[in-house]
Design a protein around this motif. Structure first.
Motif, mmCIF file in Angstrom:
data_model
loop_
_atom_site.group_PDB
_atom_site.id
_atom_site.type_symbol
_atom_site.label_atom_id
_atom_site.label_comp_id
_atom_site.label_asym_id
_atom_site.label_seq_id
_atom_site.Cartn_x
_atom_site.Cartn_y
_atom_site.Cartn_z
ATOM 1 N N THR A 35 2.336 1.691 -3.584
ATOM 2 C CA THR A 35 1.357 2.142 -4.581
ATOM 3 C C THR A 35 0.963 3.593 -4.342
ATOM 4 O O THR A 35 0.746 4.334 -5.297
ATOM 5 N N LYS A 36 0.893 4.027 -3.089
ATOM 6 C CA LYS A 36 0.583 5.429 -2.813
ATOM 7 C C LYS A 36 1.741 6.323 -3.234
ATOM 8 O O LYS A 36 1.529 7.426 -3.746
ATOM 9 N N THR A 56 -4.339 -8.714 -5.123
ATOM 10 C CA THR A 56 -4.899 -9.900 -5.757
ATOM 11 C C THR A 56 -3.855 -10.695 -6.528
ATOM 12 O O THR A 56 -4.126 -11.803 -6.963
ATOM 13 N N GLY A 90 0.809 -1.215 0.000
ATOM 14 C CA GLY A 90 0.000 0.000 0.000
ATOM 15 C C GLY A 90 0.835 1.255 0.000
ATOM 16 O O GLY A 90 0.514 2.240 -0.674
ATOM 17 N N ILE A 145 -6.613 6.626 -9.267
ATOM 18 C CA ILE A 145 -7.103 5.251 -9.095
ATOM 19 C C ILE A 145 -6.059 4.395 -8.396
ATOM 20 O O ILE A 145 -6.374 3.597 -7.506
ATOM 21 N N ILE A 164 -5.952 5.312 -4.682
ATOM 22 C CA ILE A 164 -7.119 4.892 -3.913
ATOM 23 C C ILE A 164 -7.222 3.366 -3.823
ATOM 24 O O ILE A 164 -7.416 2.807 -2.750
ATOM 25 N N TYR A 165 -7.099 2.686 -4.973
ATOM 26 C CA TYR A 165 -7.360 1.250 -5.023
ATOM 27 C C TYR A 165 -6.118 0.395 -5.263
ATOM 28 O O TYR A 165 -6.240 -0.808 -5.482
ATOM 29 N N GLY A 166 -4.941 0.984 -5.219
ATOM 30 C CA GLY A 166 -3.723 0.251 -5.565
ATOM 31 C C GLY A 166 -3.438 -0.939 -4.675
ATOM 32 O O GLY A 166 -3.016 -1.996 -5.145
ATOM 33 N N ASP A 167 -3.666 -0.790 -3.379
ATOM 34 C CA ASP A 167 -3.410 -1.898 -2.452
ATOM 35 C C ASP A 167 -4.316 -3.077 -2.757
ATOM 36 O O ASP A 167 -3.891 -4.226 -2.727
ATOM 37 N N ASP A 168 -5.570 -2.797 -3.074
ATOM 38 C CA ASP A 168 -6.508 -3.880 -3.426
ATOM 39 C C ASP A 168 -6.172 -4.495 -4.775
ATOM 40 O O ASP A 168 -6.269 -5.714 -4.948
ATOM 41 N N LEU A 169 -5.785 -3.662 -5.725
ATOM 42 C CA LEU A 169 -5.459 -4.179 -7.067
ATOM 43 C C LEU A 169 -4.237 -5.093 -7.033
ATOM 44 O O LEU A 169 -4.240 -6.171 -7.603
#
Length: 99
Positions: free
Chosen positions: A39-40, A92, A36, A81, A84-89
């Motif tokens: 990605t941030k 996976t 996370g 994007i 906001i959603y990098g850790d989730d993307l």
């Protein structure tokens, strides 16, 4: 002793946190994983790049400015994007170790 000093000694502003394991404890305390944080950081760099691209449009002719501006807006969209959603993307992906 005054009442203010007695009150100040009885108030705890923050509970003690054990950070003896280093960075892993620190990331757990702020709610981020290593993935996370990366990605941030990538998102922040992309936002800076998109801002610089937009600032360079001031001296361009309209046709070139429109093309370069759309590229800058696309870069900004990807950066937001990713932030906001990098850790989730990336969580996976196999072997990413997101959590």
């Amino acid at each position: 002793m005054s009442k203010y000093v007695e009150f100040a000694k009885s108030v705890t502003l923050a509970k003690p946190v054990d950070l003896s394991k280093g960075f892993s404890d620190f990331f757990d305390s702020i709610g981020l994983t290593g993935t996370g944080l990366v990605t941030k950081a990538i998102g922040a760099v992309l936002i800076i790049i998109a801002g610089r691209m937009m600032l360079q449009l001031l001296g361009e002719n309209p046709k070139t400015a429109l093309r370069k501006g759309s590229v800058a807006l696309g870069t900004l969209f990807v950066a937001v994007i990713l932030a906001i959603y990098g850790d989730d993307l990336f969580g996976t992906l196999p072997g990413a170790g997101g959590a």
